[in-house]
Scaffold this active site. Structure first.
Site, PDB file in Angstrom:
ATOM      1  N   ASP A 183       0.843  -1.200   0.000  1.00  0.00           N
ATOM      2  CA  ASP A 183       0.000   0.000   0.000  1.00  0.00           C
ATOM      3  C   ASP A 183       0.881   1.254   0.000  1.00  0.00           C
ATOM      4  O   ASP A 183       0.374   2.378  -0.083  1.00  0.00           O
ATOM      5  CB  ASP A 183      -1.015  -0.008   1.156  1.00  0.00           C
ATOM      6  CG  ASP A 183      -0.369   0.022   2.529  1.00  0.00           C
ATOM      7  OD1 ASP A 183       0.871  -0.085   2.627  1.00  0.00           O
ATOM      8  OD2 ASP A 183      -1.118   0.137   3.532  1.00  0.00           O
ATOM      9  N   ASP A 220      -1.092  -6.377  -0.519  1.00  0.00           N
ATOM     10  CA  ASP A 220      -1.074  -5.728   0.792  1.00  0.00           C
ATOM     11  C   ASP A 220      -2.461  -5.151   1.082  1.00  0.00           C
ATOM     12  O   ASP A 220      -2.963  -4.328   0.321  1.00  0.00           O
ATOM     13  CB  ASP A 220      -0.028  -4.603   0.742  1.00  0.00           C
ATOM     14  CG  ASP A 220       0.406  -4.141   2.106  1.00  0.00           C
ATOM     15  OD1 ASP A 220       0.093  -4.818   3.097  1.00  0.00           O
ATOM     16  OD2 ASP A 220       1.092  -3.100   2.170  1.00  0.00           O
ATOM     17  N   LYS A 246      -0.868  -9.678   2.826  1.00  0.00           N
ATOM     18  CA  LYS A 246      -0.214  -9.214   4.048  1.00  0.00           C
ATOM     19  C   LYS A 246      -1.138  -8.229   4.750  1.00  0.00           C
ATOM     20  O   LYS A 246      -1.812  -7.457   4.080  1.00  0.00           O
ATOM     21  CB  LYS A 246       1.108  -8.521   3.708  1.00  0.00           C
ATOM     22  CG  LYS A 246       1.746  -7.796   4.882  1.00  0.00           C
ATOM     23  CD  LYS A 246       3.075  -7.190   4.532  1.00  0.00           C
ATOM     24  CE  LYS A 246       3.018  -5.775   4.022  1.00  0.00           C
ATOM     25  NZ  LYS A 246       2.393  -4.786   4.922  1.00  0.00           N
ATOM     26  N   GLU A 274       9.021  -4.523  10.643  1.00  0.00           N
ATOM     27  CA  GLU A 274       9.477  -3.245  10.059  1.00  0.00           C
ATOM     28  C   GLU A 274       9.975  -2.293  11.138  1.00  0.00           C
ATOM     29  O   GLU A 274       9.331  -2.119  12.181  1.00  0.00           O
ATOM     30  CB  GLU A 274       8.308  -2.589   9.297  1.00  0.00           C
ATOM     31  CG  GLU A 274       8.675  -1.220   8.728  1.00  0.00           C
ATOM     32  CD  GLU A 274       7.618  -0.626   7.800  1.00  0.00           C
ATOM     33  OE1 GLU A 274       6.590  -1.280   7.554  1.00  0.00           O
ATOM     34  OE2 GLU A 274       7.839   0.500   7.319  1.00  0.00           O
TER      35      GLU A 274
HETATM   36  O1  KIV Z   1       3.322  -1.064   1.632  1.00  0.00           O
HETATM   37  C1  KIV Z   1       4.487  -1.403   1.803  1.00  0.00           C
HETATM   38  O2  KIV Z   1       5.350  -1.238   0.946  1.00  0.00           O
HETATM   39  C2  KIV Z   1       4.829  -2.011   3.073  1.00  0.00           C
HETATM   40  C3  KIV Z   1       6.260  -2.009   3.432  1.00  0.00           C
HETATM   41  C4  KIV Z   1       6.751  -0.661   3.751  1.00  0.00           C
HETATM   42  C5  KIV Z   1       6.523  -2.920   4.541  1.00  0.00           C
HETATM   43  O3  KIV Z   1       3.975  -2.438   3.784  1.00  0.00           O
END
Ligand code: KIV
Length: 289
Positions: A48, A87, A117, A187
């Site tokens: 995201d 995500d 995720k 993270e």
């Molecule tokens: O959205 C994304 O790129 C992420 C990473 C920063 C872990 O969740």
């Protein structure tokens, strides 16, 4: 890397057991994903972070499920043989298990992602992990600096910097594993906290800004190639200077168009037979004199 065999969660478990580090980058579009697959990147996160990187939003919160699906479809086209992760954007899973399953399912059904995720380790986040896992999808948890919780964390700040905070994250990792996640992303924590989290669970633990003890590393592609320059987190290493390459190419193009060096007719234009060209020239000159 022609015809690479796409890795599965079983391969990643084996890699962890063998100490073979997993490589993971974000990707949001067809072209970047194509180069990532060519380079042998083993996982692509359609993050995201597309909100900041691709849409210019000030944070990730405004990103919608439809935007994420569009990015995910493009990435899948560019990287058909790479393990791709969708995500879950803000408010795509917070409300109910049903919402979470529907939106995770969209990543799998509409964009052919291999896993999803989601951020957080609150009671409801753990429930969502279980619900999505029970529906047959691969779930990756995300703890530490979780941008969707930035308001509660007081901003996008490093986490797990005290004993109490580190213990809380270790407990979170164990809860996420027990809830049914297949991997965890950590993270923005000190390396020693990263190690404690890594050592506490048996599933692969990957890190972004979480030190070297992880089973694999993730970076935002636009940071590591020197493309996104609104801000650069401390943990990023730059492997390229795409921004400078683009800037110079755009500047050179503008200068050449203005100066008449581009295009050159014999080189950057379609050719026709000389007699055809002559006939056109003569006929047009006669017709429009
Ligand atoms: O959205 C994304 O790129 C992420 C990473 C920063 C872990 O969740």
């Amino acid at each position: 890397m022609a015809d690479v065999k796409k890795k599965t969660i079983v391969d990643f478990r084996k890699m962890k057991a063998e100490g073979d580090k997993i490589t993971w980058l974000t990707g949001y579009d067809y072209l970047t994903a194509k180069y990532e697959e060519r380079a042998g990147v083993e996982m692509i996160l359609v993050g995201d972070s597309a909100g900041n990187v691709m849409h210019g939003y000030k944070d990730t919160w405004p990103v919608t499920m439809d935007e994420m699906i569009s990015h995910a479809k493009a990435v899948r086209k560019g990287a058909p043989n790479t393990f791709c992760v969708g995500d879950m954007p803000f408010m795509s899973y917070q409300i109910s298990n049903e919402d979470a399953i529907i939106n995770a399912g969209r990543f799998i059904k509409e964009a052919d992602m291999d896993a999803i995720k989601l951020e957080g380790y609150t009671k409801s986040c753990l429930e969502r992990i279980t619900a999505i896992n029970d529906a047959g999808m691969v779930v990756i948890g995300h703890i530490g600096l979780t941008p969707q919780f930035a308001a509660q964390l007081g901003g996008n700040k490093a986490q797990g910097k005290s004993l109490e905070a580190a213990v809380k994250l270790v407990k979170a990792a164990k809860d996420i594993e027990a809830a049914g996640a297949s991997m965890i992303l950590v993270e923005g924590v000190p390396a020693i906290t990263g190690k404690a989290i890594h050592d506490a669970v048996s599933i692969p633990v990957l890190g972004i800004g979480a030190g070297s003890y992880m089973d694999g590393q993730l970076l935002i592609f636009a940071d590591m190639v020197g493309y996104f320059d609104d801000f650069t987190p401390k943990f990023v290493k730059k492997y390229g200077n795409v921004g400078e390459v683009l800037l110079k190419s755009f500047q050179d193009y503008c200068a050449e168009v203005k100066g008449g060096q581009f295009p050159i007719d014999g080189v950057h234009a379609y050719k026709i037979k000389e007699e055809e060209a002559k006939a056109i020239e003569e006929a047009i000159a006669k017709e429009f004199k």
